[in-house]
Scaffold this motif. Structure first.
Motif, PDB file in Angstrom:
ATOM      1  N   ALA A  92      17.233 -10.834 105.131  1.00  0.00           N
ATOM      2  CA  ALA A  92      17.569 -12.049 104.388  1.00  0.00           C
ATOM      3  C   ALA A  92      17.130 -13.312 105.131  1.00  0.00           C
ATOM      4  CB  ALA A  92      19.073 -12.089 104.116  1.00  0.00           C
ATOM      5  N   ASP A  93      17.366 -14.464 104.490  1.00  0.00           N
ATOM      6  CA  ASP A  93      16.890 -15.733 105.035  1.00  0.00           C
ATOM      7  C   ASP A  93      17.460 -16.052 106.412  1.00  0.00           C
ATOM      8  OD1 ASP A  93      19.491 -16.317 104.046  1.00  0.00           O
ATOM      9  OD2 ASP A  93      18.675 -17.178 102.222  1.00  0.00           O
ATOM     10  N   PHE A  94      18.767 -15.835 106.599  1.00  0.00           N
ATOM     11  CA  PHE A  94      19.372 -16.159 107.896  1.00  0.00           C
ATOM     12  C   PHE A  94      18.855 -15.262 109.013  1.00  0.00           C
ATOM     13  CE2 PHE A  94      22.901 -19.121 108.871  1.00  0.00           C
ATOM     14  CZ  PHE A  94      22.764 -19.943 107.778  1.00  0.00           C
ATOM     15  N   PRO A  95      19.001 -13.940 108.907  1.00  0.00           N
ATOM     16  CA  PRO A  95      18.461 -13.087 109.970  1.00  0.00           C
ATOM     17  C   PRO A  95      16.948 -13.208 110.082  1.00  0.00           C
ATOM     18  CG  PRO A  95      19.232 -11.770 108.116  1.00  0.00           C
ATOM     19  CD  PRO A  95      19.737 -13.156 107.886  1.00  0.00           C
ATOM     20  N   GLY A  96      16.273 -13.521 108.961  1.00  0.00           N
ATOM     21  CA  GLY A  96      14.831 -13.735 109.039  1.00  0.00           C
ATOM     22  C   GLY A  96      14.494 -14.935 109.900  1.00  0.00           C
TER      23      GLY A  96
END
Length: 469
Positions: A92-96
């Motif tokens: 997802a955007d955060f862990p990415g």
């Protein structure tokens, strides 16, 4: 007896074999994070990567070493990418964004190369409470303990939701870190008062009967998505392989769009995440939209993630989003597949549906009160133009002894797909039913448009009463 020419050819053959290159294609997946399915699980299970990897030009004599490794979250996947053990990863955007930060700290770069599935409104992340909790909305959580996987996309949603209430996240609520596999038992034992999580847990826990969803990420208007990343050095060396991986993702997307029930069952078989939950996301008019394009909202989601990571002291330097996010490879993949990237970039439509009402046979044109029934042992979901039509059909199916897998409804205000048995309804004076995720939403609609607010059982009972049974 060998001639000199024969010997020369033999030596040439040995040299060619010696020079034949073996290229690793190592992909990190998150199978249980079902929005990553088209970038991992489906590609692996359907052997789609093998279908698209190049075998001409500089890849003519190449042998591919395809490797797959599954993770339950993005952080350990990122660790292995940075360590050089993986070439691609889906998250997802955060862990990415954390992936990009981790590569930067190591003096290297990763690239966010495509969206896989997401919601420009933020749906997919959510907050749940124990099923017997009196809490009906986020406003009831002031002073409560809320768990969330730290540095996840749902953590960002939670912080924005708290900010929207005007609360201080350090004093007005007690936020603790908790992975979904820990939060599930904690909710069942009433050890926590609420839990915020990412796909699919805000729907999975209620489906399994021990939690109730009281907040959807769309209420925070915080765009969220899952996408694919690649080691930048790998992409520079093997750009054609990056495009091939994305061609495989596009093919996975096409297949599940055409046969969502079939592939929801496959994903369920592999992950243990029930097909009814998978279809909630991946079926037509689903909770999120499978979307490979870098819409401005998804770029903003990355920018917001980077900013929030700095506030959480998880990143100590800026990550240049214009260097980190690239549409070069996905544009090439869409073009090779015969698609129009610009048209897809401009489209914000959910996965559409051309269907007829299962009872009347009439074409469904208005999906504001749309509902669906999935009957056990039937391969296809049945579609209905209204919730009252679906519930009437449900009663008839049950009289026939049919077992029902699930019934879905669409939220009248937001259009997101709901489990009907957990929805609230407004029954109009004409007997029409409109579904809502939250009781607050149903009450607002009732005050504005008239009608009575009922829960699922009440909606079914009102239909029986109207028929005089």
């Amino acid at each position: 007896m060998k001639t000199a020419a024969t010997a020369a050819l033999a030596l040439f053959g040995l040299a060619a074999i010696a020079q034949a290159e073996t290229i690793r294609v190592a992909v990190g997946t998150q199978d249980t994070t079902i929005n990553c399915a088209t970038g991992g699980l489906l590609i692996r299970e359907l052997k789609l990567l093998e279908k698209f990897l190049p075998h001409d030009g500089k890849y003519k004599d190449v042998t591919y070493d395809i490797q797959w490794k599954n993770f339950t979250s993005g952080a350990p996947l990122t660790n292995e990418m940075v360590a050089g053990k993986l070439d691609f990863g889906a998250m997802a955007d955060f862990p990415g964004s954390l992936n990009g930060v981790a590569f930067q700290k190591a003096g290297r770069r990763s690239l966010f190369i495509s969206v896989l599935s997401g919601s420009t409104k933020g749906s997919g992340n959510g907050i749940v409470v124990p099923s017997n909790s009196p809490v009906q909305s986020i406003k009831d959580l002031k002073g409560k303990t809320i768990s969330v996987p730290f540095a996840s996309t749902s953590h960002g949603m939670l912080l924005r939701a708290i900010e929207a209430e005007g609360w201080n996240p350090e004093t007005d609520v007690h936020i603790i870190t908790q992975a979904p596999e820990v939060a599930g038992p904690a909710l069942q034992a009433n050890k926590i008062e609420a839990h915020a999580d990412f796909v699919p847990f805000a729907e999975l826990f209620p489906w399994r009967g021990f939690a109730r969803k009281i907040f959807d990420g769309s209420q925070a208007n915080a765009p969220t998505f899952h996408g694919a990343l690649v080691d930048a050095d790998y992409a520079e060396k093997y750009p054609e392989i990056v495009v091939a991986y994305l061609r495989a993702a596009l093919e996975a997307d096409r297949l599940i769009a055409n046969e969502p029930e079939k592939y929801s069952d496959l994903i369920a078989k592999v992950t243990g995440i029930e097909a009814e939950v998978v279809y909630l996301f991946h079926g037509p008019l689903g909770l999120q939209t499978r979307d490979v394009t870098w819409k401005p909202e998804y770029r903003q989601a990355v920018a917001t993630s980077i900013k929030t990571l700095k506030l959480l002291k998880r990143a100590d330097s800026d990550l240049d989003i214009n260097q980190f996010v690239t549409d070069k490879y996905i544009r090439a993949a869409v073009a090779e597949a015969g698609g129009d990237y610009e048209a897809r970039l401009k489209s914000y439509d959910q996965l559409g549906l051309k269907a007829q009402d299962a009872t009347t046979g009439a074409k469904i044109a208005d999906f504001s009160r749309f509902a669906q029934i999935w009957v056990k042992d039937e391969p296809l979901v049945q579609h209905f133009s209204s919730s009252e039509g679906a519930l009437t059909a449900l009663a008839a199916l049950e009289k026939q002894g049919k077992a029902i897998r699930v019934i879905y409804a669409q939220d009248r205000e937001t259009g997101i797909k709901l489990f009907a048995n957990q929805a609230w309804f407004v029954r109009s004076p004409k007997g029409e039913l409109s579904a809502f995720l939250l009781k607050d939403g149903a009450e607002r609609w009732s005050k504005a448009h008239g009608g009575v607010v009922v829960d699922y059982a009440g909606a079914r009972e009102s239909l029986v009463a109207s028929r005089g049974e």
